[in-house]
Design a protein around this motif. Structure first.
Motif, mmCIF file in Angstrom:
data_model
loop_
_atom_site.group_PDB
_atom_site.id
_atom_site.type_symbol
_atom_site.label_atom_id
_atom_site.label_comp_id
_atom_site.label_asym_id
_atom_site.label_seq_id
_atom_site.Cartn_x
_atom_site.Cartn_y
_atom_site.Cartn_z
ATOM 1 N N VAL A 44 1.000 -1.104 -0.595
ATOM 2 C CA VAL A 44 -0.005 0.205 0.235
ATOM 3 C C VAL A 44 1.149 1.268 0.003
ATOM 4 O O VAL A 44 1.346 1.609 1.435
ATOM 5 C CB VAL A 44 -0.957 -0.440 1.432
ATOM 6 C CG1 VAL A 44 -1.587 1.124 1.356
ATOM 7 C CG2 VAL A 44 -1.878 -1.213 1.132
ATOM 8 N N HIS A 70 -7.777 -0.845 2.859
ATOM 9 C CA HIS A 70 -6.866 -2.208 3.099
ATOM 10 C C HIS A 70 -6.497 -3.212 4.568
ATOM 11 O O HIS A 70 -6.007 -1.656 5.357
ATOM 12 C CB HIS A 70 -5.038 -1.866 2.599
ATOM 13 C CG HIS A 70 -5.438 -0.879 1.512
ATOM 14 N ND1 HIS A 70 -4.622 -1.088 0.321
ATOM 15 C CD2 HIS A 70 -5.788 0.402 1.064
ATOM 16 C CE1 HIS A 70 -5.557 -1.028 -0.392
ATOM 17 N NE2 HIS A 70 -5.393 0.878 -0.549
ATOM 18 N N SER A 88 -8.664 -4.304 -0.097
ATOM 19 C CA SER A 88 -9.418 -3.172 -0.221
ATOM 20 C C SER A 88 -10.750 -3.253 -0.391
ATOM 21 O O SER A 88 -10.818 -3.878 -1.327
ATOM 22 C CB SER A 88 -8.147 -2.131 -0.632
ATOM 23 O OG SER A 88 -8.096 -2.422 -2.329
#
Length: 271
Positions: A44, A70, A88
């Protein structure tokens, strides 16, 4: 009720070193060994916010570039080095995500939004802890208190909320517990210069917050539990870590999880 512990005592970590030579001082956690850190940023990009499920089996972060949340699952409870990415979800009605927290039963999610009209937004989860089931419930505008809301911490009964905004701690009272649209601003404190993240002990007597410029997490005591006031004590350092931005303090005070600006998640204690 378990309480978050702070610097000092025979079980404290006074000084420890992690890979790369970073030094962490004064953290009241056991054991002394540090768990290998986990690279959240590898999955991420530029993660923001950090929240662990109370049973230690999952944690959540945000990504501001696309306003998504996420989820990571931990094969070993409370061990960041066992994290596995799950997936996510897009957060509807969002401007720019900054910080997050959950209702302890996983049925509600709260996210700060620092668009021009700053907001604290609430989402429901029809299946607890399953981010694929999020739906926008409501929000309150907080721009009157500042335009950069970030970290959030609720009183355990959902009747009060503390939010970091414009380097101030802002206190809100919720007339209906856990319903963000019922929140009203009641107090502020600008003396502490908090940045990004905040955590409050369950009994409301201690608060912890990031001080990015000082590469530290600091703490202070409330004069009256869960009541902001002027003239709070100075900020003694609990933890030194380069680039610290987000953190999660486990409720029993025996573990702290700190994420730096590059997305590396460091664990102290809890094993």
């Amino acid at each position: 009720m378990p309480r978050i512990r702070h610097t000092g005592g025979h079980s404290s970590i006074l000084t420890a070193k992690a890979a790369g030579g970073a030094t962490y001082e004064g953290a009241a956690f056991q054991p002394l060994t540090l768990v290998p850190r986990f690279n959240v940023g590898g999955t991420v990009a530029s993660p923001r916010g950090l929240y662990f499920k109370p049973d230690g089996t999952r944690f959540y972060v945000l990504r501001s570039s696309d306003d998504t949340i996420h989820e990571f699952r931990l094969a070993k409870k409370w061990r960041v080095d066992s994290a596995v990415y799950v997936g996510s979800a897009v957060l509807p009605s969002m401007g720019t995500v900054r910080g997050l927290t959950f209702k302890p039963d996983g049925t509600a999610l709260y996210v700060t939004d620092d668009t021009a009209t700053a907001w604290i937004r609430q989402y429901s989860l029809s299946t607890p802890w399953d981010i694929s089931t999020v739906a926008h419930v409501g929000a309150i505008a907080v721009s009157a208190q500042g335009t950069t809301p970030s970290g959030l911490a609720f009183k355990p009964d959902g009747s009060k909320l503390i939010c970091v905004n414009n380097n101030n701690l802002r206190e809100y009272t919720l007339s209906t517990p856990w319903l963000i649209s019922s929140a009203s601003h009641t107090a502020s404190n600008s003396a502490l210069s908090p940045e990004y993240s905040v955590a409050i002990s369950p009994d409301g007597t201690k608060a912890f917050h990031t001080r990015v410029a000082a590469n530290s997490i600091a703490d202070f005591s409330f004069v009256t539990p869960w009541v902001m006031s002027a003239g709070l004590p100075a900020n003694p350092t609990v933890l030194l870590i380069s680039g610290v931005r987000e953190f999660h303090y486990r409720e029993d005070g025996k573990a702290l999880f700190a994420m730096d600006v590059n997305g590396y998640l460091n664990q102290f204690g809890g094993v």
